[in-house]
Structures are given as structure tokens and as C-alpha cells.
Design an enzyme around this catalytic site. Structure first.
Site, PDB file in Angstrom:
ATOM      1  N   LYS A 188     -37.551 -96.409 -58.416  1.00 21.07           N
ATOM      2  CA  LYS A 188     -36.821 -95.144 -58.352  1.00 21.07           C
ATOM      3  C   LYS A 188     -35.590 -95.334 -59.219  1.00 21.07           C
ATOM      4  O   LYS A 188     -34.723 -96.147 -58.912  1.00 21.07           O
ATOM      5  CB  LYS A 188     -36.427 -94.787 -56.917  1.00 21.07           C
ATOM      6  CG  LYS A 188     -35.665 -93.455 -56.850  1.00 21.07           C
ATOM      7  CD  LYS A 188     -35.293 -93.095 -55.425  1.00 21.07           C
ATOM      8  CE  LYS A 188     -34.495 -91.795 -55.401  1.00 21.07           C
ATOM      9  NZ  LYS A 188     -34.049 -91.470 -54.031  1.00 21.07           N
ATOM     10  N   TYR A 236     -35.095 -99.811 -56.271  1.00 19.18           N
ATOM     11  CA  TYR A 236     -34.265 -98.607 -56.369  1.00 19.18           C
ATOM     12  C   TYR A 236     -33.011 -98.933 -57.169  1.00 19.18           C
ATOM     13  O   TYR A 236     -32.117 -99.615 -56.689  1.00 19.18           O
ATOM     14  CB  TYR A 236     -33.922 -98.126 -54.963  1.00 19.18           C
ATOM     15  CG  TYR A 236     -33.172 -96.817 -54.887  1.00 19.18           C
ATOM     16  CD1 TYR A 236     -32.926 -96.028 -56.002  1.00 19.18           C
ATOM     17  CD2 TYR A 236     -32.702 -96.358 -53.668  1.00 19.18           C
ATOM     18  CE1 TYR A 236     -32.247 -94.831 -55.906  1.00 19.18           C
ATOM     19  CE2 TYR A 236     -32.019 -95.164 -53.545  1.00 19.18           C
ATOM     20  CZ  TYR A 236     -31.794 -94.401 -54.669  1.00 19.18           C
ATOM     21  OH  TYR A 236     -31.112 -93.216 -54.562  1.00 19.18           O
TER      22      TYR A 236
END
Length: 198
Positions: free
Chosen positions: A165, A137
Site C-alpha cells: 500500500k 504499508y
């Protein structure tokens, strides 16, 4: 879980609290059921929207257990397991797996700015010490550590890392990342304005 299963709309859900500042597990179940009824492709809990930094370790595990119990395998559950230290990240990721999460999503360590080799070693060490797929992330606004496209390319080669992400507002970085890792990992965006371009 395989990278191909990491797709579609995966909301990063809030963690509801009672007036007494306890995690509202009934509210969490209602929220999870509501999102499933609207056709989401997965649920991410214990992220920034879920106020993971305000949860005790035991509460984080209970949130994952509750979401897993509610979903009953209908959609994947992704647990946020980020921490400042690699050791704590491993522990939280192992506990998320024990609670039934299908994947873990992990930001870089935060507070201290770290060089790329330290960030790489963090993810490599976590990935080699857990048995659950990992989504990297990249959220530099909150962590202070940006994962560059070249670093993400290196991370995409690590066993156990299946996705990214990308919450860096630089659309150019997203495009370059897609070019470098195409087909190796799934790429999700956490920036609303990048939804269609990505």
C-alpha cells in the site's frame, strides 16, 4: 490469500467508539455490513483511520474478530498490525491471524528514523515468524520512514509479502516502484489523487 486477490476498493475503516470510550462493536458490525453492501473488495481494520494507536492490544484483536465474524468470508479482512518494535509486530500479526484475518498490513516501525537495512530486517523477521500474508504499508508522513522503490523491490522478494500500500505522495516513486516490482506483488494506493494514475 494470493496477491491476485488483493485488488479493487479496500477501505481502511474507522473504529467506532461509545460515549464511554469503549469500542462500539455493534457500530463496527453495521459499518462492515454497509461497506459490503456497497461492493467493496475487502476491508482493512486497525489502520490509521481505525485509530490503532488508541486501542489496547486486546481491543485490536476484538476489532479483527468482529470484522471477520461479520464478513463471514465474503471478502478478505486485512488487519493492521504495525508497532514500533519488531517483537510486538510479530505478536500482533500472530494474534490477527488467530482472530481470522486473511492478511496483515504493516507500516515500518515509527518514531525513530531507520536505515534501509534495518527496515528490510524488520519485514524479513516478521515475515519469517508469521503464517499470514503481509502487505507492506509505505506511509512516510506518519512513520518518518520512507520505503524507497529499491527497498520495496527487495521486500517483494521475501516469502510471505504479497502487496504494497503506497501512501507516499510522490507519484514518481509510485511509477518507479511499479516498474521495479511489476508482477511480483500487488500494489494499492492510499493517496486519493493517485487512484486513477495508479
Amino acid at each position: 490469500m494470493k496477491k491476485e486477490e488483493l485488488r479493487g476498493v479496500i477501505p481502511a475503516i474507522i473504529t467506532p467508539f461509545t460515549q464511554e470510550d469503549e469500542v462500539d462493536l455493534k457500530g463496527l458490525k453495521r459499518l462492515t455490513e454497509y461497506l459490503i453492501s456497497k461492493g467493496v473488495h475487502g476491508i482493512m481494520c486497525n489502520g490509521g483511520n481505525g485509530e490503532f494507536c488508541h486501542l489496547l492490544k486486546e481491543e485490536r484483536k476484538k476489532v479483527v474478530e468482529t470484522v471477520v465474524e461479520t464478513t463471514q468470508g465474503r471478502i478478505p479482512v486485512i488487519a493492521g498490525t504495525a508497532a514500533c518494535s519488531t517483537k510486538e509486530t510479530i505478536i500482533l500479526t500472530q494474534e490477527a491471524q488467530e482472530a481470522g484475518a486473511d492478511m496483515a498490513i504493516i507500516t515500518p516501525p515509527y518514531y525513530f528514523r531507520l536505515p534501509n537495512d534495518s527496515l528490510y530486517q524488520h519485514y524479513k523477521t516478521v515475515a519469517s515468524n508469521v503464517d499470514i500474508p503481509i502487505i507492506v504499508y509505505n506511509n512516510p508522513l506518519y512513520t518518518g520512514n520512507n520505503l524507497t522503490p529499491l527497498l520495496i523491490q527487495c521486500l517483494a522478494e521475501l516469502k510471505g509479502i504479497i502487496g504494497l500500500k503506497q501512501s507516499n505522495p510522490d507519484l514518481g516513486q509510485l511509477v518507479e516502484t511499479v516498474r521495479l516490482v511489476e508482477g511480483k506483488i500487488s500494489i494499492l494506493t492510499g493517496i486519493d489523487s493517485q487512484f486513477y494514475p495508479s
